[in-house]
Design a protein around this motif. Structure first.
Motif, PDB file in Angstrom:
ATOM      1  N   TYR B  11       0.834  -1.200   0.018  1.00 41.80           N
ATOM      2  CA  TYR B  11       0.081  -0.084  -0.172  1.00 41.80           C
ATOM      3  C   TYR B  11       0.866   1.047   0.018  1.00 41.80           C
ATOM      4  O   TYR B  11       2.053   1.008   0.438  1.00 41.80           O
ATOM      5  CB  TYR B  11      -1.014   0.220   1.134  1.00 41.80           C
ATOM      6  CG  TYR B  11      -2.162  -0.919   1.074  1.00 41.80           C
ATOM      7  CD1 TYR B  11      -3.175  -0.703   0.193  1.00 41.80           C
ATOM      8  CD2 TYR B  11      -2.243  -2.176   1.747  1.00 41.80           C
ATOM      9  CE1 TYR B  11      -4.130  -1.448   0.025  1.00 41.80           C
ATOM     10  CE2 TYR B  11      -3.265  -3.166   1.537  1.00 41.80           C
ATOM     11  CZ  TYR B  11      -4.193  -2.854   0.697  1.00 41.80           C
ATOM     12  OH  TYR B  11      -5.177  -3.310   0.265  1.00 41.80           O
ATOM     13  N   ASP B  13       1.306   3.511   1.982  1.00 40.95           N
ATOM     14  CA  ASP B  13       2.093   3.786   3.222  1.00 40.95           C
ATOM     15  C   ASP B  13       3.023   2.811   3.553  1.00 40.95           C
ATOM     16  O   ASP B  13       3.754   3.063   4.635  1.00 40.95           O
ATOM     17  CB  ASP B  13       1.076   3.890   4.164  1.00 40.95           C
ATOM     18  CG  ASP B  13       0.302   2.625   4.601  1.00 40.95           C
ATOM     19  OD1 ASP B  13       0.715   1.549   3.920  1.00 40.95           O
ATOM     20  OD2 ASP B  13      -0.635   2.439   5.697  1.00 40.95           O
ATOM     21  N   ALA B  17       1.259  -5.804   2.313  1.00 41.45           N
ATOM     22  CA  ALA B  17      -0.056  -6.400   2.798  1.00 41.45           C
ATOM     23  C   ALA B  17      -0.010  -7.955   2.093  1.00 41.45           C
ATOM     24  O   ALA B  17      -0.423  -9.147   2.663  1.00 41.45           O
ATOM     25  CB  ALA B  17      -1.387  -6.055   2.320  1.00 41.45           C
ATOM     26  N   SER B  37      -6.405 -11.895  11.555  1.00 45.62           N
ATOM     27  CA  SER B  37      -6.876 -10.512  10.632  1.00 45.62           C
ATOM     28  C   SER B  37      -5.570  -9.835  10.466  1.00 45.62           C
ATOM     29  O   SER B  37      -4.562  -9.903  11.296  1.00 45.62           O
ATOM     30  CB  SER B  37      -7.755  -9.692  11.966  1.00 45.62           C
ATOM     31  OG  SER B  37      -7.733  -8.428  11.781  1.00 45.62           O
ATOM     32  N   GLY B  38      -5.626  -9.199   9.321  1.00 41.01           N
ATOM     33  CA  GLY B  38      -4.594  -8.253   8.877  1.00 41.01           C
ATOM     34  C   GLY B  38      -3.470  -9.049   8.146  1.00 41.01           C
ATOM     35  O   GLY B  38      -2.425  -8.586   7.709  1.00 41.01           O
ATOM     36  N   CYS B  39      -3.983 -10.386   7.796  1.00 40.63           N
ATOM     37  CA  CYS B  39      -3.074 -11.312   6.913  1.00 40.63           C
ATOM     38  C   CYS B  39      -3.158 -11.297   5.460  1.00 40.63           C
ATOM     39  O   CYS B  39      -2.283 -11.683   4.743  1.00 40.63           O
ATOM     40  CB  CYS B  39      -3.039 -12.787   7.419  1.00 40.63           C
ATOM     41  SG  CYS B  39      -4.584 -13.435   6.686  1.00 40.63           S
ATOM     42  N   GLY B  40      -3.854 -10.203   5.075  1.00 42.67           N
ATOM     43  CA  GLY B  40      -3.965  -9.918   3.755  1.00 42.67           C
ATOM     44  C   GLY B  40      -5.156 -10.435   2.844  1.00 42.67           C
ATOM     45  O   GLY B  40      -5.195 -10.472   1.579  1.00 42.67           O
ATOM     46  N   LYS B  41      -6.045 -11.165   3.471  1.00 40.13           N
ATOM     47  CA  LYS B  41      -7.342 -12.074   3.087  1.00 40.13           C
ATOM     48  C   LYS B  41      -8.173 -10.710   2.043  1.00 40.13           C
ATOM     49  O   LYS B  41      -8.359 -11.258   0.961  1.00 40.13           O
ATOM     50  CB  LYS B  41      -8.197 -12.602   4.144  1.00 40.13           C
ATOM     51  CG  LYS B  41      -7.412 -13.273   4.836  1.00 40.13           C
ATOM     52  CD  LYS B  41      -8.668 -14.227   5.812  1.00 40.13           C
ATOM     53  CE  LYS B  41      -9.140 -13.267   6.840  1.00 40.13           C
ATOM     54  NZ  LYS B  41      -8.243 -12.545   7.813  1.00 40.13           N
ATOM     55  N   THR B  42      -8.590  -9.838   2.630  1.00 34.70           N
ATOM     56  CA  THR B  42      -9.316  -8.694   1.956  1.00 34.70           C
ATOM     57  C   THR B  42      -8.615  -8.264   0.657  1.00 34.70           C
ATOM     58  O   THR B  42      -8.993  -8.006  -0.334  1.00 34.70           O
ATOM     59  CB  THR B  42      -9.772  -7.694   2.761  1.00 34.70           C
ATOM     60  OG1 THR B  42     -10.561  -8.284   3.911  1.00 34.70           O
ATOM     61  CG2 THR B  42     -10.467  -6.680   1.976  1.00 34.70           C
ATOM     62  N   THR B  43      -7.224  -8.143   0.889  1.00 38.40           N
ATOM     63  CA  THR B  43      -6.485  -7.498  -0.119  1.00 38.40           C
ATOM     64  C   THR B  43      -6.456  -8.370  -1.299  1.00 38.40           C
ATOM     65  O   THR B  43      -6.742  -8.003  -2.488  1.00 38.40           O
ATOM     66  CB  THR B  43      -4.896  -7.359   0.211  1.00 38.40           C
ATOM     67  OG1 THR B  43      -5.096  -6.421   1.438  1.00 38.40           O
ATOM     68  CG2 THR B  43      -4.219  -6.744  -0.779  1.00 38.40           C
TER      69      THR B  43
HETATM   70  N1  LIG Z   1      -5.798   1.035   2.095  1.00 38.47           N
HETATM   71  C1  LIG Z   1      -4.986   0.568   2.948  1.00 38.47           C
HETATM   72  N2  LIG Z   1      -3.642   1.100   2.974  1.00 38.47           N
HETATM   73  C2  LIG Z   1      -2.734   0.836   4.061  1.00 38.47           C
HETATM   74  N3  LIG Z   1      -2.612  -0.540   4.410  1.00 38.47           N
HETATM   75  C3  LIG Z   1      -3.769  -1.166   4.243  1.00 38.47           C
HETATM   76  C4  LIG Z   1      -4.687  -0.698   3.548  1.00 38.47           C
HETATM   77  N4  LIG Z   1      -5.922  -1.970   3.696  1.00 38.47           N
HETATM   78  C5  LIG Z   1      -5.256  -2.791   4.213  1.00 38.47           C
HETATM   79  N5  LIG Z   1      -3.899  -2.330   4.704  1.00 38.47           N
HETATM   80  C6  LIG Z   1      -3.019  -3.254   5.470  1.00 38.47           C
HETATM   81  O1  LIG Z   1      -2.542  -4.581   4.930  1.00 38.47           O
HETATM   82  C7  LIG Z   1      -2.830  -5.610   5.765  1.00 38.47           C
HETATM   83  C8  LIG Z   1      -3.707  -6.414   5.244  1.00 38.47           C
HETATM   84  O2  LIG Z   1      -4.979  -6.119   5.287  1.00 38.47           O
HETATM   85  P1  LIG Z   1      -6.320  -6.792   4.649  1.00 38.47           P
HETATM   86  O3  LIG Z   1      -6.008  -7.239   3.444  1.00 38.47           O
HETATM   87  O4  LIG Z   1      -7.450  -6.056   5.060  1.00 38.47           O
HETATM   88  O5  LIG Z   1      -6.072  -8.203   5.840  1.00 38.47           O
HETATM   89  P2  LIG Z   1      -7.568  -9.252   6.273  1.00 38.47           P
HETATM   90  O6  LIG Z   1      -8.529  -8.687   5.321  1.00 38.47           O
HETATM   91  O7  LIG Z   1      -6.834 -10.383   6.263  1.00 38.47           O
HETATM   92  O8  LIG Z   1      -7.591  -8.659   7.636  1.00 38.47           O
HETATM   93  C9  LIG Z   1      -2.953  -5.082   6.908  1.00 38.47           C
HETATM   94  O9  LIG Z   1      -1.660  -4.685   7.734  1.00 38.47           O
HETATM   95  C10 LIG Z   1      -3.715  -3.721   6.835  1.00 38.47           C
HETATM   96  O10 LIG Z   1      -3.476  -2.767   7.720  1.00 38.47           O
END
Ligand SMILES: Nc1ncnc2c1ncn2[C@@H]1O[C@H](COP(=O)(O)OP(=O)(O)O)[C@@H](O)[C@H]1O
Ligand SMILES: [Mg+2]
Lengths: 225, 282
Positions: B11, B13, B17, B37-43
């Protein structure tokens, strides 16, 4: 009272003038605030300069603005357009912060869902963000409407005809009834427009009215089991 | 078939991810991305419909790189269900379900008719059609979310912890229904969850993820339970815990009573279809 009855047609005419000055200004301020407010949410770093900067317009004393604008616009001081532009600027100063807050209040989840189903950017703005920002926009619009209607009167000092003319004439000729009529009619106009806006909000945003939860909600869940 | 080819996402920042993730999601099956949580699933999930653009690698659907498809068109061809349903507070249930067909140019009346059909498919009382989502229970909202995702009959369904926010009983119910639906519909589903039981219940294929979207193990539920690749997977599946160490003891009325390690009864094993594989979560 007698004076008022005798001058009723005149008062009505002035009310119409008043309306014709304030309504376009309120509308223009509202429409201009939408892209600016949306932009402020889109670019958080721009938010304060934009919202704060435009908000500062409100700090300009109204009378000088009415006088200075013709120099910029090339209009004459007595022209209604001059008053409308000045009122629009004041309205915008108030409205742009409401608009930024309103668009900022649209839940991120809902915005993302709108993206996920495949709305285009424009479609998302018109069919999701605008309606959801609606309640907060309406709240801002009501303030602008009332404030504009009271501000219009100031322009009467410069000779732009409105309900404010009842004050100026009343003072000049010492007719107390005229002054009272001016105050009452202005307040009534503001009130009527405010009620109209509220009614409009009810019609356009029916989802805000809580509907009593009937037992159907629970039985449907069970029924699906 | 969906293919992740060495995708990474950093990302703006600087958060990395996902790093170098590859996976093939077979058509007409359910693949679960399982991880905390936070392991990148949504990404990962959002790379499929271009809500997230990978910084490296590519995602292909039936051998077409999604980066070459217009995002709006792509999203209209893929169902997406979010955790908090993501329903439109200002739309009535039936309108919300009809959204994607409408966007795809289906006439209003036809789209509504389909939406009403789908309400039935996902087990919603048609009386709820004119409600706003604020007037529905959490479980009903998720059903609407599923119906909306299915409305234009997409081949692919992306589900991001869709049942994560509803209470456990309703969650089980929704999982059962999704399985029933999937038996009929045979969609290609990518399902994200951090709930191991949910993963075992729904997945044909499960991908266990470590932080940074790195794959710990890919396999069928049975493969994971039978042969966890390492400690991480084993711990994630809770295999070390009493909960998954089951014992069977003969029951007076026939069959066996199954208990967990702590002796709490979990169910009954029939002698008839006996065998330890009777309830492997398939
Ligand atoms: N838009 C974004 N900008 C910066 N960091 C992000 C953003 N979206 C997700 N992250 C970071 O990327 C990592 C993976 O996020 P995410 O894919 O949402 O994980 P999950 O769905 O497994 O909880 C996390 O550390 C999250 O904080
Ligand atoms: Mg997530």
């Amino acid at each position: 009272m007698e004076w008022i009855l005798e001058n009723l047609p005149h008062i009505l005419e002035l009310t119409l003038d008043h309306l014709l000055l304030s309504a376009p200004a309120v509308l223009a301020a509202f429409l201009l605030s939408l892209p600016l407010g949306r932009l402020a949410v889109r670019l958080p770093r721009l938010r304060e300069p934009l919202v704060g900067g435009i908000g500062l317009l409100y700090a300009i004393p109204s009378l000088p603005l009415f006088i200075v604008l013709p120099l910029i616009l090339g209009t004459s001081i007595r022209e209604p357009l001059n008053a409308v532009v000045a009122l629009t600027l004041f309205g915008l100063a108030l409205m742009v912060r409401s608009a930024a807050d309103a668009f900022g209040s649209v839940e991120e989840d809902v915005r993302l869902a709108a993206v996920a189903v495949g709305h285009s950017a424009g479609g998302r703005f018109l069919t999701v963000e605008l309606p959801l920002a609606g309640p907060a926009l309406l709240a801002g619009l009501r303030v602008v409407s009332v404030s504009t209607i009271s501000l219009v009167s100031v322009s009467a000092v410069l000779g732009v005809t409105s309900l404010g003319s009842l004050f100026t004439d009343g003072f000049e000729r010492g007719i107390v009834a005229a002054i009272v009529a001016g105050i009452v009619t202005t307040a009534a106009l503001a009130l009527v427009l405010d009620l109209l806006l509220v009614a409009l909000g009810r019609v356009l945003m029916p989802w805000r009215r809580p509907v009593p939860r009937r037992s159907a909600s629970r039985s449907a869940e069970k029924g699906a089991a | 078939m969906i293919e992740f080819r060495q995708v990474s996402k950093t990302y703006p920042d600087g958060t990395a991810a996902v790093e170098d993730f590859s996976l093939t999601v077979p058509s007409h099956t359910t693949t679960v991305l399982l991880g905390s949580s936070g392991c990148g699933k949504t990404t990962l999930l959002r790379m499929v419909n271009r809500m997230v653009e990978p910084t490296a690698g590519s995602v292909r659907i039936d051998d077409v790189d999604v980066a070459t498809v217009r995002p709006v068109a792509l999203r209209r061809s893929i169902g997406y269900v979010m955790q908090n349903s993501g329903l439109m507070p200002h739309r009535r249930v039936v309108e919300d379900i009809a959204t994607v067909p409408r966007l795809n140019g289906v006439p209003r009346a036809e789209a509504r008719r389909r939406a009403m059909e789908l309400m039935e498919v996902v087990g919603l009382d048609p009386q709820l059609a004119r409600r706003h989502p604020g007037q529905l229970s959490g479980g009903q909202q998720q059903r609407v979310g599923v119906a909306r995702a299915l409305a234009d009959d997409p081949n692919i369904l992306l589900m991001d912890e869709p049942f994560g926010a509803v209470d456990p009983l309703v969650r089980l119910e929704l999982q059962r229904e999704l399985r029933r639906l999937q038996d009929d519909l045979r969609k290609t589903i990518v399902f994200v969850t951090h709930d191991i039981d949910e993963a075992l219940a729904l997945g044909d294929q499960i991908v266990v993820l470590r932080p940074g979207g790195r794959t710990a193990q890919v396999g069928t539920p049975r493969e994971l339970v039978e042969a966890p690749a390492d400690d991480f997977v084993s711990r994630f599946l809770g295999l070390g815990e009493g909960r998954r160490k089951l014992r069977a003891a003969p029951r007076p009325g026939g069959g066996q009573v199954v208990t967990d390690d702590a002796g709490r009864p979990l169910g009954v094993l029939d002698d008839a279809d006996g065998g330890p594989s009777a309830d492997a979560g398939e």
